[in-house]
Write a protein that holds these residues in place. Structure first.
Motif, short mmCIF file in Angstrom:
data_model
loop_
_atom_site.label_atom_id
_atom_site.label_comp_id
_atom_site.label_asym_id
_atom_site.label_seq_id
_atom_site.Cartn_x
_atom_site.Cartn_y
_atom_site.Cartn_z
N ASP A 29 0.84 -1.19 0.00
CA ASP A 29 0.00 0.00 0.00
C ASP A 29 0.88 1.24 0.00
OD1 ASP A 29 -1.97 -1.94 0.42
OD2 ASP A 29 -1.93 -1.63 2.60
N PHE A 45 0.64 5.76 0.37
CA PHE A 45 -0.23 6.88 0.72
C PHE A 45 0.57 8.18 0.70
CE2 PHE A 45 1.39 4.84 4.54
CZ PHE A 45 1.90 5.89 5.30
N ALA A 73 -4.66 7.39 -0.99
CA ALA A 73 -4.19 6.07 -0.59
C ALA A 73 -4.52 5.06 -1.69
CB ALA A 73 -4.84 5.65 0.72
N ASN A 129 -4.49 1.01 -1.82
CA ASN A 129 -4.36 -0.18 -1.00
C ASN A 129 -4.64 -1.44 -1.81
OD1 ASN A 129 -3.89 1.46 1.26
ND2 ASN A 129 -6.09 1.66 1.63
#
Length: 286
Positions: free
Chosen positions: A194, A196, A218, A220
């Motif tokens: 992930d 961000f 973000a 993910n």
């Protein structure tokens, strides 16, 4: 990342209605004559600041986020402790949540984060501060119901805080999480990664009252089969406010409220974010 678009003005008007009661509560702070006092240097809501806790001072942080469309909500409790000096900080985050994507639809405990942060550059009095963080995400949530990843994860984040004249402060974040052998409710496993990013700007309207605007993105990954992942992105623009009560005992209480608005790939989703922190000395003489 797609270009951001705010669409029509309806989300903005909705935001104003959410923030109006809090603005009335704290309006008296702005109306006062400015006193010579240290401005609020609390955590941003969605973006991490780069100021470690001072030696002998601990902070307790509670947040609650509820999403309007999905009806999901999450509560987190965080404690931040200095380790011998401001150079080193340990913290942990405990999540309690209800997710519509969970199999049983019930609220449950999520994965716990253990965090170490090093004050690499500056502090709260410097024009620039940098505090890299390393976190271990423990698999305390139940992956069988969708409340955890079923494996230990590792996260890094680089928070950078900077002043913009005497009235504005900015915070920038860039980070990533890697979870080897993450699992889905069916028991399939894969490694997820992930990323961000975040940026916030804070107007120091008064030493005890701030107006905030935050942007977060973000991306993910979730396990959708053996050694297979599927990526999902989320982008939010979040206006908010916070204010402080400084008590003679040394306790500082900072409530706040924000309204994250989905933009770009998240357009149509809105949330209400509530925040409160308690910061106080735990050593005599501090």
């Amino acid at each position: 990342m797609r270009p951001l678009s705010l669409g029509n003005a309806t989300p903005v008007l909705s935001t104003c209605r959410h923030l109006l009661p809090a603005l009335l509560v704290v309006g008296s702070l702005v109306a006062e004559e400015p006193k010579k006092e240290t401005p609020i240097q609390d955590n941003s809501f969605l973006v991490e600041e780069a100021y470690n806790q001072e030696a002998g001072v601990v902070q307790h942080i509670s947040t609650f986020t509820r999403y309007q469309e999905s009806k999901d909500w999450i509560y987190t409790f965080t404690q931040e402790w200095p380790v011998f000096s401001q150079k080193h900080q340990f913290s942990f985050t405990l999540p309690w949540q209800r997710l519509g994507t969970s199999l049983d639809g019930k609220q449950a405990f999520g994965d716990v984060a253990l965090n170490y942060r090093y004050q690499l550059v500056g502090d709260g009095d410097a024009p620039v501060a940098i505090s890299p963080r390393f976190s271990v995400l423990l698999p305390t949530g139940d992956e069988k119901t969708g409340y955890g990843k079923g494996s230990t994860g590792y996260q890094v984040n680089l928070p950078v805080s900077f002043t913009l004249g005497s009235a504005f402060v900015g915070h920038f974040n860039a980070g990533a999480t890697r979870t080897p052998n993450a699992k889905n409710p069916l028991g399939d496993s894969a490694t997820t990664q992930d990323v961000f990013f975040g940026q916030s700007f804070i107007w120091l309207a008064h030493p005890r009252f701030n107006v905030m605007l935050e942007y977060v993105y973000a991306r993910n990954q979730a396990v959708n089969g053996p050694n297979q992942t599927q990526a999902q992105s989320a982008t939010y623009l979040s206006p908010g406010i916070r204010w402080a009560y400084n008590l003679p005992s040394g306790l500082q209480i900072v409530p706040g409220i924000a309204v994250p608005i989905g933009v770009g790939v998240s357009r149509g989703e809105k949330a209400v974010f509530l925040y409160v922190s308690f910061e106080h000395p735990f050593l005599k003489g501090k």
